[in-house]
Design a protein around this motif. Structure first.
Motif, PDB file in Angstrom:
ATOM      1  N   GLY A 208       0.850  -1.177   0.000  1.00 29.95           N
ATOM      2  CA  GLY A 208       0.000   0.000   0.000  1.00 29.95           C
ATOM      3  C   GLY A 208       0.887   1.228   0.000  1.00 29.95           C
ATOM      4  N   ASP A 246      -3.316  -5.466   2.072  1.00 34.25           N
ATOM      5  CA  ASP A 246      -3.183  -4.018   1.994  1.00 34.25           C
ATOM      6  C   ASP A 246      -3.039  -3.452   3.405  1.00 34.25           C
ATOM      7  OD1 ASP A 246      -4.047  -1.123   1.818  1.00 34.25           O
ATOM      8  OD2 ASP A 246      -4.270  -1.665  -0.298  1.00 34.25           O
ATOM      9  N   ARG A 248      -3.843  -0.730   4.570  1.00 33.60           N
ATOM     10  CA  ARG A 248      -5.043  -0.023   5.018  1.00 33.60           C
ATOM     11  C   ARG A 248      -6.063  -0.992   5.603  1.00 33.60           C
ATOM     12  NH1 ARG A 248      -4.901   3.108  -0.654  1.00 33.60           N
ATOM     13  NH2 ARG A 248      -4.301   0.963  -1.167  1.00 33.60           N
ATOM     14  N   ASP A 249      -6.098  -2.215   5.090  1.00 31.43           N
ATOM     15  CA  ASP A 249      -6.975  -3.237   5.672  1.00 31.43           C
ATOM     16  C   ASP A 249      -6.466  -3.660   7.043  1.00 31.43           C
ATOM     17  OD1 ASP A 249      -8.612  -3.205   3.434  1.00 31.43           O
ATOM     18  OD2 ASP A 249      -7.611  -4.894   2.471  1.00 31.43           O
ATOM     19  N   LYS A 326     -14.044  -6.337   3.441  1.00 29.18           N
ATOM     20  CA  LYS A 326     -13.538  -7.147   2.345  1.00 29.18           C
ATOM     21  C   LYS A 326     -12.150  -6.654   1.965  1.00 29.18           C
ATOM     22  CE  LYS A 326     -17.057  -9.884   1.675  1.00 29.18           C
ATOM     23  NZ  LYS A 326     -16.936 -11.347   1.931  1.00 29.18           N
ATOM     24  N   TYR A 327     -11.232  -7.575   1.767  1.00 26.19           N
ATOM     25  CA  TYR A 327      -9.867  -7.208   1.422  1.00 26.19           C
ATOM     26  C   TYR A 327      -9.778  -6.503   0.065  1.00 26.19           C
ATOM     27  CZ  TYR A 327      -8.201 -10.391   5.121  1.00 26.19           C
ATOM     28  OH  TYR A 327      -7.950 -11.016   6.321  1.00 26.19           O
ATOM     29  N   ARG A 328      -8.866  -5.553  -0.043  1.00 27.53           N
ATOM     30  CA  ARG A 328      -8.591  -4.903  -1.318  1.00 27.53           C
ATOM     31  C   ARG A 328      -7.889  -5.877  -2.264  1.00 27.53           C
ATOM     32  NH1 ARG A 328      -8.367  -0.701   2.445  1.00 27.53           N
ATOM     33  NH2 ARG A 328      -8.979   1.373   1.694  1.00 27.53           N
ATOM     34  N   GLY A 329      -7.934  -5.569  -3.569  1.00 21.04           N
ATOM     35  CA  GLY A 329      -7.360  -6.437  -4.583  1.00 21.04           C
ATOM     36  C   GLY A 329      -5.840  -6.396  -4.623  1.00 21.04           C
ATOM     37  N   GLU A 332      -4.189  -4.139  -7.723  1.00 23.50           N
ATOM     38  CA  GLU A 332      -4.459  -2.723  -7.492  1.00 23.50           C
ATOM     39  C   GLU A 332      -3.585  -2.185  -6.347  1.00 23.50           C
ATOM     40  OE1 GLU A 332      -7.962  -4.683  -9.318  1.00 23.50           O
ATOM     41  OE2 GLU A 332      -6.712  -5.115  -7.567  1.00 23.50           O
ATOM     42  N   THR A 333      -3.465  -2.947  -5.290  1.00 25.66           N
ATOM     43  CA  THR A 333      -2.673  -2.512  -4.145  1.00 25.66           C
ATOM     44  C   THR A 333      -1.193  -2.390  -4.498  1.00 25.66           C
ATOM     45  OG1 THR A 333      -4.169  -3.375  -2.445  1.00 25.66           O
ATOM     46  CG2 THR A 333      -1.853  -3.196  -1.853  1.00 25.66           C
ATOM     47  N   GLU A 336      -0.579   0.597  -6.809  1.00 23.22           N
ATOM     48  CA  GLU A 336      -0.655   1.861  -6.085  1.00 23.22           C
ATOM     49  C   GLU A 336       0.591   2.075  -5.236  1.00 23.22           C
ATOM     50  OE1 GLU A 336      -3.911   4.311  -3.348  1.00 23.22           O
ATOM     51  OE2 GLU A 336      -4.316   2.236  -3.949  1.00 23.22           O
TER      52      GLU A 336
END
Length: 350
Positions: A208, A246, A248-249, A326-329, A332-333, A336
């Motif tokens: 992240g 991620d 953030r998760d 739900k976890y981020r992909g 994408e993570t 980013e």
């Protein structure tokens, strides 16, 4: 079981990668936060970063978490704790027993300081390496799927680390330190029957956008560094790590663990996806402005599915259910993360 929906919480390791995101989530949730940092520079960085919450943010300096009484002043008047501070150095060249002792002593010092307070809950940041290895040995790559859950412990890496001591690989020393620090956490609570209960959060490799003090490449993200330079070995695309999540998760779940009554006494793996060098290569070249000359990963879904069919799985479903997210992909993570690394470094060499 004690749980905490408001009040003053202490966050150790607050200026770190996971720490900065955790502070943000805690403030948005309405907690007042006292940040334990190693220097005034780090404390001021956080106060500036969260200036809009100035009435809710304070900091205290804990230069050495292993020193006797290190947290005595930091814990005065607090209602809960998120303990993120722990030695993280995958290149540590010293004795494995020293790294283990530092992590264990840090936990002990904090818990002893909390014994006479009205703290309701302590959330400990552990790691998936407390249940299994950080990466699979090369000779075992692509052999069979292995699933790890919160019921398991990584005592094998502890034994290996203590046998090899300074000669143990850095990731083995780190795994041993996390395993033993978490073991001490639960052992102390069981033996001392404090007024507070505990929760352990066990994240996989965090990815992240880096927002920590200094804005460098965080230790967990550093495994992507070889793929951000020309010459990475394409023959290692199938090399496997202990999953990813991620950051953030992780921050969300860590703060949520304070206010979820049934979380008391539980361990929670936070792992969203498998992680291979192939994923890192794909992510490294996702920023086309900086992708020239880099080794590209294989984006063929069939290739990626084949890797996953014989992967290490750290089952993070328990945390999703308990904390309602739900976890981020994965792609994408990582993409980013790469974009932010380039932005933060502004053309400086890796």
């Amino acid at each position: 079981m004690p749980a905490l929906n408001s009040g003053l919480i202490l966050i150790t390791g607050a200026s770190g990668y996971i720490g900065t995101y955790t502070v943000e989530v805690a403030l948005k949730a309405g907690y007042a936060v006292r940040l334990a940092v190693r220097s005034a520079d780090k404390g001021e960085y956080l106060k500036t970063r969260f200036a809009e919450y100035k009435d809710l943010v304070s900091y205290t300096i804990v230069k050495d978490m292993d020193a006797k009484g290190a947290y005595d002043e930091a814990v005065a008047g607090i209602d809960g704790v998120i303990h993120l501070a722990s030695p993280v150095d995958l290149g540590f060249a010293g004795l494995a027993s020293d790294m283990i002792a530092e992590a264990v002593t840090g936990v002990d010092n904090l818990l002893k300081a909390l014994a006479s307070t009205s703290t309701k809950r302590v959330v400990l940041l552990s790691s998936v390496v407390s249940v299994g290895p950080a990466m699979r040995p090369v000779e075992e790559q692509g052999t069979k799927k292995v699933v790890y859950t919160e019921a398991q412990w990584n005592d094998a890496n502890v034994a290996e680390a203590l046998k090899l001591e300074a000669a143990a690989p850095g990731h083995i020393k780190y795994a041993a330190s996390k395993n033993e620090a978490e073991r001490e956490f639960w052992k102390w609570i069981k033996a001392n029957h404090p007024a507070f209960d505990g929760v352990a959060i066990l994240p996989a490799f965090n990815f992240g956008p880096p927002t920590q003090y200094g804005l460098g490449i965080p230790e967990s993200v550093s495994i992507i560094t070889p793929w951000l330079k020309p010459g990475a070995d394409a023959s290692t695309l199938n090399f496997e790590f202990a999953g990813m999540v991620d950051v953030r998760d992780v921050a969300y779940a860590t703060v949520k663990a304070l206010s979820t009554p049934e979380a008391g006494g539980e361990r929670y793996i936070l792992s969203a996806h498998t992680l291979f060098n192939n994923d890192l290569a794909i992510g490294a070249t996702s920023d086309e402005a900086n992708a020239a000359g880099l080794t590209r990963g294989n984006t063929d879904p069939a290739f990626r599915a084949e890797l996953d069919s014989k992967a290490i799985i750290y089952d993070g479903s328990k945390a999703e259910k308990a904390f309602g997210f739900k976890y981020r992909g994965k792609d994408e993570t990582i993409a980013e993360t790469v974009k932010t690394i380039h932005k933060n470094r502004a053309g400086a060499p890796l």
